[in-house]
Scaffold this motif. Structure first.
Motif, mmCIF file in Angstrom:
data_model
loop_
_atom_site.group_PDB
_atom_site.id
_atom_site.type_symbol
_atom_site.label_atom_id
_atom_site.label_comp_id
_atom_site.label_asym_id
_atom_site.label_seq_id
_atom_site.Cartn_x
_atom_site.Cartn_y
_atom_site.Cartn_z
ATOM 1 N N ALA A 75 12.675 6.679 -2.554
ATOM 2 C CA ALA A 75 11.088 6.454 -2.438
ATOM 3 C C ALA A 75 10.093 7.252 -3.308
ATOM 4 C CB ALA A 75 11.326 6.318 -0.724
ATOM 5 N N SER A 76 10.465 7.801 -2.899
ATOM 6 C CA SER A 76 9.473 9.003 -3.761
ATOM 7 C C SER A 76 9.413 8.605 -5.297
ATOM 8 C CB SER A 76 10.167 10.148 -3.852
ATOM 9 O OG SER A 76 10.395 10.707 -3.124
ATOM 10 N N ALA A 77 10.635 7.615 -6.453
ATOM 11 C CA ALA A 77 10.552 7.851 -7.495
ATOM 12 C C ALA A 77 10.087 6.277 -7.748
ATOM 13 C CB ALA A 77 11.865 7.444 -8.389
ATOM 14 N N ILE A 78 9.572 5.295 -6.826
ATOM 15 C CA ILE A 78 9.664 4.447 -6.627
ATOM 16 C C ILE A 78 7.878 3.601 -6.009
ATOM 17 C CG2 ILE A 78 9.543 1.534 -5.512
ATOM 18 C CD1 ILE A 78 12.170 2.433 -4.969
ATOM 19 N N ALA A 79 7.733 4.904 -5.500
ATOM 20 C CA ALA A 79 5.914 5.111 -5.244
ATOM 21 C C ALA A 79 5.380 5.819 -6.334
ATOM 22 C CB ALA A 79 5.827 6.429 -3.971
ATOM 23 N N ARG A 80 6.091 6.992 -7.054
ATOM 24 C CA ARG A 80 5.225 7.139 -8.120
ATOM 25 C C ARG A 80 4.845 6.003 -9.715
ATOM 26 N NH1 ARG A 80 3.332 8.423 -12.028
ATOM 27 N NH2 ARG A 80 3.182 9.957 -13.643
ATOM 28 N N LEU B 281 5.251 7.475 2.036
ATOM 29 C CA LEU B 281 5.404 7.222 3.676
ATOM 30 C C LEU B 281 6.762 8.056 4.150
ATOM 31 C CD1 LEU B 281 4.930 7.220 6.667
ATOM 32 C CD2 LEU B 281 5.281 4.087 6.565
ATOM 33 N N LEU B 282 6.935 9.015 4.594
ATOM 34 C CA LEU B 282 8.315 9.425 5.064
ATOM 35 C C LEU B 282 8.497 8.992 6.689
ATOM 36 C CD1 LEU B 282 7.704 13.023 3.555
ATOM 37 C CD2 LEU B 282 8.415 11.052 2.330
ATOM 38 N N ILE B 283 10.017 8.715 6.760
ATOM 39 C CA ILE B 283 10.261 8.091 8.255
ATOM 40 C C ILE B 283 11.252 9.146 8.197
ATOM 41 C CG2 ILE B 283 11.313 6.578 9.743
ATOM 42 C CD1 ILE B 283 8.904 5.499 8.188
ATOM 43 N N ARG B 284 11.134 9.958 9.816
ATOM 44 C CA ARG B 284 12.489 11.353 9.005
ATOM 45 C C ARG B 284 13.007 11.640 11.217
ATOM 46 N NH1 ARG B 284 11.862 16.923 6.986
ATOM 47 N NH2 ARG B 284 13.572 16.654 6.936
ATOM 48 N N LYS B 285 13.838 11.934 10.752
ATOM 49 C CA LYS B 285 14.861 12.800 12.179
ATOM 50 C C LYS B 285 13.846 12.844 12.779
ATOM 51 C CE LYS B 285 19.264 11.873 9.508
ATOM 52 N NZ LYS B 285 20.594 13.062 9.706
ATOM 53 N N ASP B 286 13.882 12.860 14.240
ATOM 54 C CA ASP B 286 13.281 14.079 15.369
ATOM 55 C C ASP B 286 13.353 14.777 14.981
ATOM 56 O OD1 ASP B 286 12.052 14.117 17.942
ATOM 57 O OD2 ASP B 286 14.102 14.326 18.954
ATOM 58 N N ASP C 276 1.028 -1.516 0.153
ATOM 59 C CA ASP C 276 0.113 -0.589 -0.191
ATOM 60 C C ASP C 276 1.107 1.391 -0.076
ATOM 61 O OD1 ASP C 276 -2.671 -1.276 0.566
ATOM 62 O OD2 ASP C 276 -1.687 -2.086 2.267
ATOM 63 N N LEU C 277 1.954 1.231 0.277
ATOM 64 C CA LEU C 277 3.146 2.421 0.707
ATOM 65 C C LEU C 277 4.440 1.656 0.692
ATOM 66 C CD1 LEU C 277 2.142 3.632 4.249
ATOM 67 C CD2 LEU C 277 0.841 4.656 2.188
ATOM 68 N N VAL C 278 4.987 2.829 -0.054
ATOM 69 C CA VAL C 278 6.267 2.236 0.135
ATOM 70 C C VAL C 278 6.608 3.766 0.393
ATOM 71 C CG1 VAL C 278 8.904 3.412 -1.262
ATOM 72 C CG2 VAL C 278 6.668 2.402 -2.227
ATOM 73 N N ALA C 279 7.949 2.948 1.711
ATOM 74 C CA ALA C 279 8.314 3.611 3.169
ATOM 75 C C ALA C 279 9.715 4.411 2.799
ATOM 76 C CB ALA C 279 8.265 3.224 4.655
ATOM 77 N N GLY C 280 10.077 6.092 3.106
ATOM 78 C CA GLY C 280 11.257 6.096 2.926
ATOM 79 C C GLY C 280 12.353 5.958 4.000
ATOM 80 N N ILE C 281 13.452 6.122 4.202
ATOM 81 C CA ILE C 281 13.718 6.150 5.825
ATOM 82 C C ILE C 281 14.782 8.141 5.222
ATOM 83 C CG2 ILE C 281 16.075 6.275 7.176
ATOM 84 C CD1 ILE C 281 15.101 3.704 6.793
ATOM 85 N N GLU C 282 14.749 9.478 5.990
ATOM 86 C CA GLU C 282 15.556 10.314 5.740
ATOM 87 C C GLU C 282 17.442 10.493 5.420
ATOM 88 O OE1 GLU C 282 16.276 14.722 7.599
ATOM 89 O OE2 GLU C 282 14.318 13.387 8.808
#
Length: 174
Positions: free
Chosen positions: A62-67, A74-79, A49-55
């Motif tokens: 992940a952006s290109a793959i999701a497209r 889904l963005l996984i970001r630093k604190d 359902d989602l592609v998650a990219g790690i910062e």
């Protein structure tokens, strides 16, 4: 196309003895970048359902793959980098701890997620991202990486945690 040939190695960065694998040279090559996205997209688990990219470099892939796959990102970001309500997990570093977060409403229970980053080394950040997604009720269907630093054991760590791993290029050493 030999993707490894498009990845620059910078010796002794960020500290002596480290061979930094720099994907920015791969990103500068439109055919290499396109092949990377196509090859990783072809390895996507069924029914995600989602592609998650790690910062941060994981966002690019992940952006290109999701497209490419027609899925949400889904963005996984630093604190402290996301506005609004977040959920997060702390994880151990060589010296100290770090924290990653995602929006509290970004992944609903039962959603199948494919985790993407540029590189898997020890697997600490990727394992923390898996834990974060699972704590939100998501199902980590797999993880994909452009580069595997196989001597550091991160891919094996994810496999031991029940996460199938796809990689495109492996480099020995650090």
């Amino acid at each position: 196309m030999d993707l490894a040939a498009l990845i620059r190695t910078i010796p002794d960065f960020p500290k002596p003895g480290i061979q930094f694998r720099d994907v920015t040279t791969l990103l500068l090559d439109p055919h290499g970048f396109g092949q990377t996205v196509a090859r990783l997209s072809a390895q996507a688990p069924a029914g995600i359902d989602l592609v998650a990219g790690i910062e941060a470099r994981g966002f690019v892939f992940a952006s290109a793959i999701a497209r490419e796959l027609g899925r949400g990102l889904l963005l996984i970001r630093k604190d402290g980098k996301l506005p609004g309500a977040t959920v997060g997990v702390d994880y151990a570093l060589e010296y100290g701890t770090d924290r990653i977060e995602m929006h509290a409403d970004a992944c609903v229970p039962g959603q199948r997620v494919w985790l993407i980053d540029d590189l898997i080394a020890t697997g600490g950040t990727a394992s923390a991202a898996v834990r974060l997604i699972r704590e939100a009720g998501g199902v980590v269907a797999g993880a994909g990486f452009v580069i595997d630093l196989s001597d550091l054991g991160g891919a094996a760590r994810l496999l031991n945690d029940g996460v199938p791993v796809a990689t495109l290029v492996a480099f020995a050493g650090y």
